[in-house]
Design a protein around this motif. Structure first.
Motif, PDB file in Angstrom:
ATOM      1  N   SER A 128       0.868  -1.165   0.000  1.00 34.74           N
ATOM      2  CA  SER A 128       0.000   0.000   0.000  1.00 34.74           C
ATOM      3  C   SER A 128       0.918   1.232   0.000  1.00 34.74           C
ATOM      4  CB  SER A 128      -0.954  -0.022   1.191  1.00 34.74           C
ATOM      5  OG  SER A 128      -1.879   1.054   1.091  1.00 34.74           O
ATOM      6  N   SER A 129       0.462   2.337   0.539  1.00 36.58           N
ATOM      7  CA  SER A 129       1.262   3.564   0.446  1.00 36.58           C
ATOM      8  C   SER A 129       0.861   4.549   1.533  1.00 36.58           C
ATOM      9  CB  SER A 129       1.052   4.213  -0.931  1.00 36.58           C
ATOM     10  OG  SER A 129       1.600   5.516  -0.967  1.00 36.58           O
ATOM     11  N   SER A 130       1.813   5.366   1.952  1.00 37.32           N
ATOM     12  CA  SER A 130       1.519   6.460   2.883  1.00 37.32           C
ATOM     13  C   SER A 130       0.582   7.484   2.255  1.00 37.32           C
ATOM     14  CB  SER A 130       2.808   7.145   3.331  1.00 37.32           C
ATOM     15  OG  SER A 130       3.496   7.708   2.225  1.00 37.32           O
ATOM     16  N   SER A 131       0.443   7.456   0.933  1.00 37.83           N
ATOM     17  CA  SER A 131      -0.434   8.405   0.240  1.00 37.83           C
ATOM     18  C   SER A 131      -1.894   8.259   0.651  1.00 37.83           C
ATOM     19  CB  SER A 131      -0.321   8.225  -1.281  1.00 37.83           C
ATOM     20  OG  SER A 131       0.971   8.520  -1.733  1.00 37.83           O
ATOM     21  N   VAL A 132      -2.267   7.092   1.202  1.00 33.34           N
ATOM     22  CA  VAL A 132      -3.672   6.888   1.566  1.00 33.34           C
ATOM     23  C   VAL A 132      -4.121   7.843   2.671  1.00 33.34           C
ATOM     24  CG1 VAL A 132      -3.596   4.461   0.889  1.00 33.34           C
ATOM     25  CG2 VAL A 132      -3.223   5.073   3.291  1.00 33.34           C
ATOM     26  N   PHE A 182       6.615   4.338   3.277  1.00 39.79           N
ATOM     27  CA  PHE A 182       6.887   5.763   3.375  1.00 39.79           C
ATOM     28  C   PHE A 182       8.197   6.082   2.653  1.00 39.79           C
ATOM     29  CE2 PHE A 182       3.633   5.383   6.436  1.00 39.79           C
ATOM     30  CZ  PHE A 182       3.181   6.641   6.787  1.00 39.79           C
ATOM     31  N   THR A 183       8.104   6.755   1.505  1.00 40.80           N
ATOM     32  CA  THR A 183       9.200   7.327   0.714  1.00 40.80           C
ATOM     33  C   THR A 183      10.487   6.500   0.783  1.00 40.80           C
ATOM     34  OG1 THR A 183       8.267   9.490   1.276  1.00 40.80           O
ATOM     35  CG2 THR A 183      10.348   9.470   0.067  1.00 40.80           C
ATOM     36  N   VAL A 184      10.532   5.443  -0.003  1.00 39.32           N
ATOM     37  CA  VAL A 184      11.642   4.502   0.013  1.00 39.32           C
ATOM     38  C   VAL A 184      12.749   4.987  -0.935  1.00 39.32           C
ATOM     39  CG1 VAL A 184      12.258   2.080  -0.175  1.00 39.32           C
ATOM     40  CG2 VAL A 184       9.890   2.718   0.329  1.00 39.32           C
ATOM     41  N   TYR A 185      13.995   4.850  -0.499  1.00 38.60           N
ATOM     42  CA  TYR A 185      15.135   5.247  -1.336  1.00 38.60           C
ATOM     43  C   TYR A 185      16.307   4.304  -1.063  1.00 38.60           C
ATOM     44  CZ  TYR A 185      17.647   7.114   2.693  1.00 38.60           C
ATOM     45  OH  TYR A 185      18.312   7.215   3.895  1.00 38.60           O
ATOM     46  N   GLY A 186      17.299   4.346  -1.939  1.00 38.90           N
ATOM     47  CA  GLY A 186      18.501   3.542  -1.742  1.00 38.90           C
ATOM     48  C   GLY A 186      19.037   3.047  -3.076  1.00 38.90           C
ATOM     49  N   PRO A 187      20.131   2.264  -3.050  1.00 35.54           N
ATOM     50  CA  PRO A 187      20.707   1.709  -4.279  1.00 35.54           C
ATOM     51  C   PRO A 187      19.675   0.955  -5.110  1.00 35.54           C
ATOM     52  CG  PRO A 187      22.196   1.368  -2.428  1.00 35.54           C
ATOM     53  CD  PRO A 187      20.929   1.925  -1.851  1.00 35.54           C
ATOM     54  N   TRP A 188      19.778   1.105  -6.417  1.00 32.37           N
ATOM     55  CA  TRP A 188      18.857   0.532  -7.389  1.00 32.37           C
ATOM     56  C   TRP A 188      17.475   1.194  -7.328  1.00 32.37           C
ATOM     57  CZ3 TRP A 188      20.723  -2.529 -11.138  1.00 32.37           C
ATOM     58  CH2 TRP A 188      21.903  -3.239 -10.893  1.00 32.37           C
ATOM     59  N   GLY A 189      17.408   2.412  -6.788  1.00 30.69           N
ATOM     60  CA  GLY A 189      16.138   3.103  -6.596  1.00 30.69           C
ATOM     61  C   GLY A 189      15.481   3.570  -7.886  1.00 30.69           C
ATOM     62  N   ARG A 190      14.451   4.398  -7.730  1.00 31.54           N
ATOM     63  CA  ARG A 190      13.655   4.837  -8.873  1.00 31.54           C
ATOM     64  C   ARG A 190      14.083   6.220  -9.347  1.00 31.54           C
ATOM     65  NH1 ARG A 190       7.765   4.243  -6.760  1.00 31.54           N
ATOM     66  NH2 ARG A 190       7.600   6.173  -7.952  1.00 31.54           N
ATOM     67  N   PRO A 191      14.303   6.379 -10.664  1.00 28.62           N
ATOM     68  CA  PRO A 191      14.748   7.670 -11.204  1.00 28.62           C
ATOM     69  C   PRO A 191      13.704   8.777 -11.125  1.00 28.62           C
ATOM     70  CG  PRO A 191      15.187   5.880 -12.759  1.00 28.62           C
ATOM     71  CD  PRO A 191      14.300   5.328 -11.694  1.00 28.62           C
ATOM     72  N   ASP A 192      12.427   8.422 -10.877  1.00 29.44           N
ATOM     73  CA  ASP A 192      11.381   9.439 -10.809  1.00 29.44           C
ATOM     74  C   ASP A 192      11.242  10.026  -9.412  1.00 29.44           C
ATOM     75  OD1 ASP A 192      10.402   6.801 -10.070  1.00 29.44           O
ATOM     76  OD2 ASP A 192       8.420   7.724  -9.897  1.00 29.44           O
ATOM     77  N   MET A 193      12.010   9.512  -8.454  1.00 35.23           N
ATOM     78  CA  MET A 193      11.877   9.979  -7.075  1.00 35.23           C
ATOM     79  C   MET A 193      12.974  10.985  -6.724  1.00 35.23           C
ATOM     80  SD  MET A 193      10.436   6.625  -5.081  1.00 35.23           S
ATOM     81  CE  MET A 193       9.855   7.627  -3.713  1.00 35.23           C
TER      82      MET A 193
END
Length: 341
Positions: A128-132, A182-193
């Protein structure tokens, strides 16, 4: 015990697959390489898993939003548990292409529920997502808080997934755990974030777009902490005991927040990226975008109490780890590809 992971070419999916494969557990990964962001990155993630884990990892290119294609792809394959991480992500893109969100996030979620129902899956863990939580003023966000005022189509589809899962848990007693990331980041992450976009821009000397004039708060969560939470949840399915669980359900279904339990100003993130890159950022201040929320902050008491989840990675550690991967692994890979071409 074989685990099906949807979105296996995705950021979190790749890391969760690696964690299970590292325990010598077979994984079947599926993805259909939607071009929302770099297909080269998605393919590189799959290749990374195939190189490291060989026969333990099976990858299938299939769209789980297509029920017939999904059934055909998995025909004859053993599946004991499911980690459903595949989805159409992105708050802002949902303003441009709402149909993609209905296809993947709603119809696709039902297809996975049907798979779990008919295969009698031991446990379905889904994203799911924190956006809810929408545009809440009170923090931290608690699972017990109301989540019926989404401000983006993406958030609405994720809340719909939670309600669909509760219906299936009630009717068919499928053990399920929904995880609000909640707002995940790190190696191999997403370029849109933000972490990737800001790092790339700073290293290239380009300005970065900063919304709401930099006055935004996010609960940035490092990928290793997220994976730990997903695997803890997967290994401990909820009981069908008629007792109320996080989310308010008495079925074998529960909801958890997974966050760092600490909100950071966007300016603090930018400073951490500047420090890791060794360069100052050129900042382009902009107003708040439609669909964005001002702040996110995770109350993780439920998952900490039930599963022992405890995040350990502040941005002072996580951001340098991402920047190092981006410089050494990703840019190095791109340079090698250019030479071969």
């Amino acid at each position: 015990m074989t685990t099906l992971i949807t979105g296996a070419a995705g950021f979190i999916g790749m890391h969760v697959a690696a964690a299970l494969l590292g325990r010598d557990e077979p994984v079947v990964g599926i993805d259909n390489f939607t071009p929302y962001y770099s297909l080269d990155l998605k393919r590189a993630r799959v290749a990374h898993l195939e190189t490291l884990y060989d026969e333990l990892f099976t990858f299938i290119d299939v769209d789980f939003g297509d029920a017939n294609a999904l059934a055909h792809a998995l025909s004859g394959r053993r599946v004991d548990r499911i980690v459903h991480l595949g989805a159409q992500p992105g708050v802002r893109y949902s303003l441009e292409n709402p149909g993609a969100y209905i296809h993947s996030n709603v119809a696709g979620h039902v297809n996975i529920l049907e798979l779990a129902r008919h295969r009698e899956i031991e446990h379905l863990v889904y994203a799911s997502s924190s956006s809810v939580y929408g545009m809440r003023a009170d923090t931290p966000f608690r699972v017990a808080d109301r989540a019926d005022t989404p401000i983006s189509l993406y958030a609405a589809t994720k809340r719909s997934d939670e309600l669909l899962s509760e219906t299936y848990a009630h009717l068919f007693r499928i053990p399920q755990t929904g995880l609000r990331f909640f707002t995940v980041y790190g190696p191999w992450g997403r370029p849109d974030m933000a972490v990737w976009k800001f790092t790339e821009a700073v290293l290239q000397g380009r300005p970065i777009d900063v919304y709401n004039h930099g006055d935004m708060l996010r609960d940035f969560t490092f990928i290793d902490d997220i994976v730990n939470g997903v695997v803890l949840a997967l290994d401990h399915p909820p009981e069908d005991n008629n007792r109320e669980k996080p989310g308010g359900f008495t079925t074998p279904h529960r909801l958890y927040n997974i966050g760092n339990n600490r909100s950071e100003q966007l300016t603090a993130l930018i400073h951490a990226i500047e420090e890791a890159c060794g360069r100052k950022a050129e900042i382009n201040l902009l107003p708040m975008q439609d669909g964005d929320v001002y702040q996110t902050s995770a109350d993780i008491d439920d998952i900490s109490r039930d599963l022992g989840f405890a995040p350990t990675t502040p941005i002072a550690v996580g951001i340098p780890a991402f920047v190092a991967w981006y410089r050494e692994e990703w840019l190095g890979r791109q340079e090698a590809d250019r030479r071969e071409a």
